[in-house]
Design a protein around this motif. Sequence first.
Motif, mmCIF file in Angstrom:
data_model
loop_
_atom_site.group_PDB
_atom_site.id
_atom_site.type_symbol
_atom_site.label_atom_id
_atom_site.label_comp_id
_atom_site.label_asym_id
_atom_site.label_seq_id
_atom_site.Cartn_x
_atom_site.Cartn_y
_atom_site.Cartn_z
ATOM 1 N N ALA A 43 0.836 -1.207 0.000
ATOM 2 C CA ALA A 43 0.000 0.000 0.000
ATOM 3 C C ALA A 43 0.866 1.250 0.000
ATOM 4 C CB ALA A 43 -0.936 0.001 1.206
ATOM 5 N N TRP A 44 1.962 1.212 0.758
ATOM 6 C CA TRP A 44 2.811 2.408 0.861
ATOM 7 C C TRP A 44 3.518 2.724 -0.455
ATOM 8 C CZ3 TRP A 44 1.447 5.489 4.318
ATOM 9 C CH2 TRP A 44 1.151 5.109 5.621
ATOM 10 N N VAL A 45 3.865 1.715 -1.239
ATOM 11 C CA VAL A 45 4.579 1.994 -2.493
ATOM 12 C C VAL A 45 3.623 2.286 -3.650
ATOM 13 C CG1 VAL A 45 6.564 0.615 -1.786
ATOM 14 C CG2 VAL A 45 4.765 -0.454 -3.168
ATOM 15 N N ASN A 46 2.323 2.229 -3.392
ATOM 16 C CA ASN A 46 1.316 2.558 -4.395
ATOM 17 C C ASN A 46 1.190 4.077 -4.508
ATOM 18 O OD1 ASN A 46 -1.107 3.045 -5.816
ATOM 19 N ND2 ASN A 46 -2.035 1.160 -5.049
ATOM 20 N N ASP A 47 1.459 4.618 -5.678
ATOM 21 C CA ASP A 47 1.480 6.072 -5.861
ATOM 22 C C ASP A 47 0.147 6.736 -5.539
ATOM 23 O OD1 ASP A 47 4.138 6.188 -6.565
ATOM 24 O OD2 ASP A 47 3.778 6.184 -8.721
ATOM 25 N N THR A 48 -0.952 5.999 -5.596
ATOM 26 C CA THR A 48 -2.256 6.608 -5.320
ATOM 27 C C THR A 48 -2.435 6.925 -3.841
ATOM 28 O OG1 THR A 48 -3.383 4.467 -5.028
ATOM 29 C CG2 THR A 48 -3.277 5.376 -7.263
ATOM 30 N N ASN A 49 -1.530 6.447 -2.985
ATOM 31 C CA ASN A 49 -1.660 6.643 -1.542
ATOM 32 C C ASN A 49 -0.698 7.683 -0.983
ATOM 33 O OD1 ASN A 49 -3.679 4.655 -1.380
ATOM 34 N ND2 ASN A 49 -2.150 3.021 -1.225
ATOM 35 N N LYS A 50 -0.112 8.489 -1.846
ATOM 36 C CA LYS A 50 0.873 9.474 -1.402
ATOM 37 C C LYS A 50 0.304 10.469 -0.390
ATOM 38 C CE LYS A 50 3.833 9.451 -5.525
ATOM 39 N NZ LYS A 50 4.331 10.265 -6.676
ATOM 40 N N ALA A 51 -0.988 10.769 -0.471
ATOM 41 C CA ALA A 51 -1.580 11.739 0.447
ATOM 42 C C ALA A 51 -1.462 11.291 1.895
ATOM 43 C CB ALA A 51 -3.056 11.972 0.092
ATOM 44 N N THR A 88 13.108 -1.393 2.466
ATOM 45 C CA THR A 88 13.826 -0.494 1.574
ATOM 46 C C THR A 88 12.885 0.142 0.553
ATOM 47 O OG1 THR A 88 15.865 -1.762 1.813
ATOM 48 C CG2 THR A 88 15.702 -0.338 -0.110
ATOM 49 N N ALA A 89 11.985 -0.651 -0.021
ATOM 50 C CA ALA A 89 11.038 -0.114 -1.003
ATOM 51 C C ALA A 89 10.139 0.943 -0.377
ATOM 52 C CB ALA A 89 10.197 -1.248 -1.585
ATOM 53 N N THR A 90 9.700 0.690 0.845
ATOM 54 C CA THR A 90 8.843 1.655 1.536
ATOM 55 C C THR A 90 9.614 2.920 1.874
ATOM 56 O OG1 THR A 90 7.547 -0.158 2.475
ATOM 57 C CG2 THR A 90 7.328 2.004 3.512
ATOM 58 N N ARG A 91 10.815 2.770 2.377
ATOM 59 C CA ARG A 91 11.628 3.942 2.707
ATOM 60 C C ARG A 91 11.914 4.779 1.464
ATOM 61 N NH1 ARG A 91 13.620 4.745 7.541
ATOM 62 N NH2 ARG A 91 15.113 6.205 6.626
ATOM 63 N N ASN A 92 12.185 4.131 0.351
ATOM 64 C CA ASN A 92 12.446 4.875 -0.887
ATOM 65 C C ASN A 92 11.233 5.691 -1.306
ATOM 66 O OD1 ASN A 92 15.036 3.874 -1.031
ATOM 67 N ND2 ASN A 92 14.551 2.269 -2.518
ATOM 68 N N GLN A 93 10.032 5.095 -1.192
ATOM 69 C CA GLN A 93 8.816 5.811 -1.564
ATOM 70 C C GLN A 93 8.557 6.973 -0.612
ATOM 71 O OE1 GLN A 93 7.029 5.920 -4.081
ATOM 72 N NE2 GLN A 93 4.814 5.950 -3.724
ATOM 73 N N VAL A 94 8.732 6.724 0.687
ATOM 74 C CA VAL A 94 8.505 7.776 1.674
ATOM 75 C C VAL A 94 9.478 8.931 1.456
ATOM 76 C CG1 VAL A 94 8.640 8.333 4.135
ATOM 77 C CG2 VAL A 94 7.504 6.227 3.390
ATOM 78 N N ASN A 95 10.728 8.617 1.224
ATOM 79 C CA ASN A 95 11.715 9.673 1.009
ATOM 80 C C ASN A 95 11.460 10.457 -0.268
ATOM 81 O OD1 ASN A 95 13.238 9.340 3.356
ATOM 82 N ND2 ASN A 95 14.455 7.689 2.462
ATOM 83 N N ALA A 96 10.864 9.823 -1.266
ATOM 84 C CA ALA A 96 10.529 10.525 -2.499
ATOM 85 C C ALA A 96 9.349 11.471 -2.300
ATOM 86 C CB ALA A 96 10.203 9.521 -3.606
ATOM 87 N N VAL A 97 8.423 11.086 -1.419
ATOM 88 C CA VAL A 97 7.206 11.885 -1.210
ATOM 89 C C VAL A 97 7.393 12.912 -0.100
ATOM 90 C CG1 VAL A 97 4.769 11.780 -0.523
ATOM 91 C CG2 VAL A 97 5.734 10.004 -2.018
ATOM 92 N N SER A 98 7.994 12.495 1.007
ATOM 93 C CA SER A 98 8.098 13.346 2.190
ATOM 94 C C SER A 98 9.384 13.017 2.929
ATOM 95 C CB SER A 98 6.878 13.133 3.090
ATOM 96 O OG SER A 98 6.807 14.081 4.111
ATOM 97 N N PRO A 99 10.521 13.506 2.460
ATOM 98 C CA PRO A 99 11.828 13.106 2.986
ATOM 99 C C PRO A 99 11.956 13.307 4.493
ATOM 100 C CG PRO A 99 12.080 14.397 0.975
ATOM 101 C CD PRO A 99 10.627 14.492 1.368
#
Length: 288
Positions: free
Chosen positions: A161-169, A202-213
């Motif tokens: 769910a975290w790496v799904n771009d639709t959940n960035k909010a 790692t995949a989750t951290r990468n997504q989080v850092n891309a959206v909200s470092p």
Amino acid sequence: MRFSTLTALAAALPFTTAYWKGFNVGANNEDGTCKTTAQWTTAFNKLKTLPQDITSVRLYASSDCNTLALAVPAAISTNTKILVGVWTEDAAHYTAEKNALTAAIDAHGSAWIIAISVGSEDLYRGDTTASALAQQIYDVRGMVGALGVTTQVGHVDTWTAWVNDTNKAVITASDFIGLDSYPYFQNAAIGDAYNTFWDSVTATRNQVNAVSPGKWVWVTETGWPVSGPNYGAAVASVKNAQTYWRSVACATFQSTHVFWYAYQDYSASPSFGVFDESGNAIYDLYGC
């Protein structure tokens, strides 16, 4: 063991060794009744006997089974801290959860709170939208803020769910990201489980850092079942649960906030419980 993954993860974390080490603890007994304050106290004291210095727990709800009303006094008496859960589905339940959290803060202050998780795996189940869940995170943060509580407020969900771009909010709205990761459900053989787990982190951290470092990823659920059906190459057994604990728990406790799943799971299938109904450890927890 993938040392490059561990090295990269450690480098991304703030310089600290003060990690929460906890277990997920359910509010129900084996017969379905709700834990009393005495039973919460017994559970918290049992966890404190472990050599990993377990001083915290994650609770799934605030109002169900009068969880906070009964568990918070036990937490205070045993010096245990709580990652509080607030269920978001449906409107009446959500209101009851907020009222129970407010009542607990009014009665006991907030020193017992580690953080607040608004919802749990709602995105994975598809039970809400990212925008609606984000608004509930802002709502709870505002509610406790009005009570003078400045604790972190976030959400718990699966790594998929975290790496799904639709959940960035939801990443944007959250102060922390609660990650649930189960290599068992990814059909991983126990020999591959360590790398499968860290790949999800790692995949989750990468997504989080891309959206909200800069926001932390906490491991809010992981474990291996002691019994249950096989999932592909994943085999549920006491031996494999022991292996997963020795590899994943022992490393993770040293590198981030962790809430192991689960204190007890009774007759569930698969069953991830670490302690049986008599409070005895099902496998050796002293290997770290």
